[in-house]
Motif scaffolding. Structure first.
Motif, PDB file in Angstrom:
ATOM      1  N   THR A  86       0.828  -1.206   0.000  1.00 27.86           N
ATOM      2  CA  THR A  86       0.000   0.000   0.000  1.00 27.86           C
ATOM      3  C   THR A  86       0.864   1.257   0.000  1.00 27.86           C
ATOM      4  O   THR A  86       1.974   1.264   0.521  1.00 27.86           O
ATOM      5  CB  THR A  86      -0.933   0.048   1.230  1.00 27.86           C
ATOM      6  N   ALA A  87       0.314   2.305  -0.620  1.00 26.90           N
ATOM      7  CA  ALA A  87       0.869   3.662  -0.600  1.00 26.90           C
ATOM      8  C   ALA A  87       2.302   3.743  -1.122  1.00 26.90           C
ATOM      9  O   ALA A  87       3.117   4.480  -0.588  1.00 26.90           O
ATOM     10  CB  ALA A  87       0.772   4.249   0.811  1.00 26.90           C
ATOM     11  N   PHE A  88       2.616   3.010  -2.182  1.00 25.73           N
ATOM     12  CA  PHE A  88       3.967   3.062  -2.751  1.00 25.73           C
ATOM     13  C   PHE A  88       4.098   4.261  -3.686  1.00 25.73           C
ATOM     14  O   PHE A  88       3.278   4.449  -4.582  1.00 25.73           O
ATOM     15  CB  PHE A  88       4.296   1.765  -3.495  1.00 25.73           C
ATOM     16  N   THR A  89       5.138   5.042  -3.430  1.00 26.87           N
ATOM     17  CA  THR A  89       5.438   6.199  -4.267  1.00 26.87           C
ATOM     18  C   THR A  89       6.896   6.122  -4.709  1.00 26.87           C
ATOM     19  O   THR A  89       7.749   5.593  -3.981  1.00 26.87           O
ATOM     20  CB  THR A  89       5.201   7.527  -3.519  1.00 26.87           C
ATOM     21  N   ALA A  90       7.162   6.653  -5.878  1.00 26.59           N
ATOM     22  CA  ALA A  90       8.529   6.654  -6.407  1.00 26.59           C
ATOM     23  C   ALA A  90       9.396   7.596  -5.578  1.00 26.59           C
ATOM     24  O   ALA A  90       8.977   8.692  -5.214  1.00 26.59           O
ATOM     25  CB  ALA A  90       8.529   7.086  -7.871  1.00 26.59           C
ATOM     26  N   ASP A  91      10.612   7.133  -5.278  1.00 29.30           N
ATOM     27  CA  ASP A  91      11.579   7.923  -4.528  1.00 29.30           C
ATOM     28  C   ASP A  91      12.959   7.624  -5.107  1.00 29.30           C
ATOM     29  O   ASP A  91      13.589   6.629  -4.744  1.00 29.30           O
ATOM     30  CB  ASP A  91      11.524   7.574  -3.040  1.00 29.30           C
ATOM     31  N   GLY A  92      13.378   8.446  -6.049  1.00 26.60           N
ATOM     32  CA  GLY A  92      14.640   8.168  -6.743  1.00 26.60           C
ATOM     33  C   GLY A  92      14.481   6.928  -7.598  1.00 26.60           C
ATOM     34  O   GLY A  92      13.570   6.845  -8.414  1.00 26.60           O
ATOM     35  N   ASP A  93      15.327   5.914  -7.360  1.00 25.06           N
ATOM     36  CA  ASP A  93      15.257   4.696  -8.171  1.00 25.06           C
ATOM     37  C   ASP A  93      14.500   3.560  -7.477  1.00 25.06           C
ATOM     38  O   ASP A  93      14.555   2.423  -7.914  1.00 25.06           O
ATOM     39  CB  ASP A  93      16.660   4.235  -8.575  1.00 25.06           C
TER      40      ASP A  93
END
Length: 139
Positions: A86-93
């Motif tokens: 749940t709630a995965f967001t991109a952060d760099g790579d």
């Protein structure tokens, strides 16, 4: 002069594309234990992963309930179709969010990333300690 323009154009294009953008993680993934297929797809502004299919027999079959959930109100919900990422967001790579383990009923801080074609590295962390699994693209 033409060479200078070409160099400026190439430099501009390089700046327009983030050097370490997270690779897409959407799709159908086979868990490390090969006991389920997880469908990762957008859910609002983030990415989520739901149990799409069990690959090993469950005590209650496809009607298996979330009996280990610490929230008594959620213990009667079906696991099939429920979100474990749940709630995965991109952060760099990488992608950062939460992972839920229905076998233990515990949730962990999580980091996922693509590791080449057809491979997803999934980490669940408590404090500085992480456990890593490798999920394969489901066919």
């Amino acid at each position: 002069m033409m060479r200078l323009r070409r160099m400026i154009l190439v430099a501009g294009l390089a700046l327009a594309v983030p050097a370490s953008a997270a690779e897409p993680v959407s799709g159908r993934w086979l868990t490390a234990e090969k006991d389920a297929v997880i469908l990762i797809a957008p859910c609002g502004k983030t990415m989520c992963g739901t149990i799409e299919k069990f690959l090993t027999p469950q005590p209650q079959g496809n009607d298996q309930r979330d009996v280990n959930n610490p929230d008594p109100a959620k213990r009667k919900r079906r696991l099939l179709g429920s979100a474990i990422l749940t709630a995965f967001t991109a952060d760099g790579d990488v992608w950062r969010g939460q992972i839920y383990d229905p076998k233990s009923g515990k949730s962990y801080r999580s980091v996922i990333r693509r590791k080449g074609t057809g491979v997803l590295e999934v980490k669940g962390c408590i404090g500085p300690f992480c456990q890593t699994q490798v999920w394969k693209k489901a066919g």
